[in-house]
Design an enzyme around this catalytic site. Structure first.
Site, short mmCIF file in Angstrom:
data_model
loop_
_atom_site.label_atom_id
_atom_site.label_comp_id
_atom_site.label_asym_id
_atom_site.label_seq_id
_atom_site.Cartn_x
_atom_site.Cartn_y
_atom_site.Cartn_z
N ASP A 36 0.86 -1.21 0.22
CA ASP A 36 -0.02 -0.04 -0.06
C ASP A 36 0.89 1.12 -0.15
O ASP A 36 2.05 1.41 0.81
CB ASP A 36 -0.84 -0.09 1.08
CG ASP A 36 -2.04 0.89 1.23
OD1 ASP A 36 -1.87 2.28 1.05
OD2 ASP A 36 -3.20 0.60 1.09
N ASN A 93 -13.31 -2.94 2.68
CA ASN A 93 -14.11 -1.71 3.10
C ASN A 93 -15.30 -1.95 1.88
O ASN A 93 -14.96 -2.31 0.79
CB ASN A 93 -13.08 -0.48 2.73
CG ASN A 93 -12.30 -0.59 3.90
OD1 ASN A 93 -12.47 -0.81 4.81
ND2 ASN A 93 -10.99 -0.15 3.58
N GLY A 99 -15.71 2.98 3.98
CA GLY A 99 -14.04 3.27 3.72
C GLY A 99 -13.75 2.77 2.25
O GLY A 99 -12.33 3.11 2.24
N GLN A 100 -14.36 2.38 1.60
CA GLN A 100 -13.79 2.02 0.27
C GLN A 100 -13.59 3.30 -0.61
O GLN A 100 -14.52 3.92 -0.85
CB GLN A 100 -14.81 0.96 -0.30
CG GLN A 100 -14.27 0.53 -1.71
CD GLN A 100 -15.37 -0.58 -2.34
OE1 GLN A 100 -16.86 -0.59 -2.05
NE2 GLN A 100 -14.89 -1.12 -3.49
N HIS A 106 -10.58 -5.56 -3.18
CA HIS A 106 -9.33 -5.90 -2.65
C HIS A 106 -9.53 -6.13 -1.28
O HIS A 106 -10.32 -5.82 -0.31
CB HIS A 106 -8.32 -4.74 -3.15
CG HIS A 106 -8.81 -3.34 -2.45
ND1 HIS A 106 -9.64 -2.69 -2.88
CD2 HIS A 106 -8.22 -2.85 -1.46
CE1 HIS A 106 -9.77 -1.68 -2.33
NE2 HIS A 106 -9.01 -1.63 -1.30
N HIS A 108 -7.34 -5.65 2.37
CA HIS A 108 -6.15 -4.97 3.24
C HIS A 108 -5.49 -5.98 4.09
O HIS A 108 -6.53 -6.57 4.67
CB HIS A 108 -6.51 -3.82 3.96
CG HIS A 108 -6.79 -2.74 3.05
ND1 HIS A 108 -6.10 -1.69 2.80
CD2 HIS A 108 -8.19 -2.47 2.52
CE1 HIS A 108 -6.96 -0.50 2.04
NE2 HIS A 108 -8.31 -1.16 1.72
#
Length: 120
Positions: A36, A93, A99-100, A106, A108
């Site tokens: 990230d 998310n 929070g996307q 994907h 995290h």
């Protein structure tokens, strides 16, 4: 090179198609994992579906193969990153309030520090 994804403006499709340079941690036919660029922990890897799936609410047909594969990669990558023993967190998310920020499925993978509940 022509994109194999119809979502030409999608950041993660560009990464999957190798149109953006990134540090790849892992790659196979279903997924690509990258560091990230704004890590929230000492280890913060994004495990990205190679198929464009906008989010959990958009799953259909064979998508569960991709999603299951991405989750199965989480402990493998946690071991490789040295965070499996102490523990790690996986986060998906969904939607704006969830929070996307990128509309491409994907996971995290976070570790290397303690996490608390509830998340903030």
């Amino acid at each position: 090179m022509e994109s194999v994804h119809p979502e030409d403006d999608c950041l993660f499709c560009k990464i999957v198609d190798k149109r953006l340079p990134v540090g790849v941690v892992y790659e196979d036919e279903f997924a690509i994992a990258i560091e990230d660029i704004r890590p929230q922990a000492p280890v913060h890897v994004l495990i990205i579906s190679k198929k464009h799936i906008s989010g959990l609410l958009d799953l259909e047909g064979e998508d569960e193969l991709y999603i299951g594969h991405l989750f199965a990669l989480s402990p493998k990558l946690a071991r490789e990153k040295g965070i499996s023993e102490a523990g790690f967190r996986t986060v998906v998310n969904s939607g704006k309030w969830g929070g996307q920020t990128v509309s491409h499925f994907h996971i995290h993978l976070l570790g290397g520090r303690p996490f608390f509940w509830p998340p903030g």
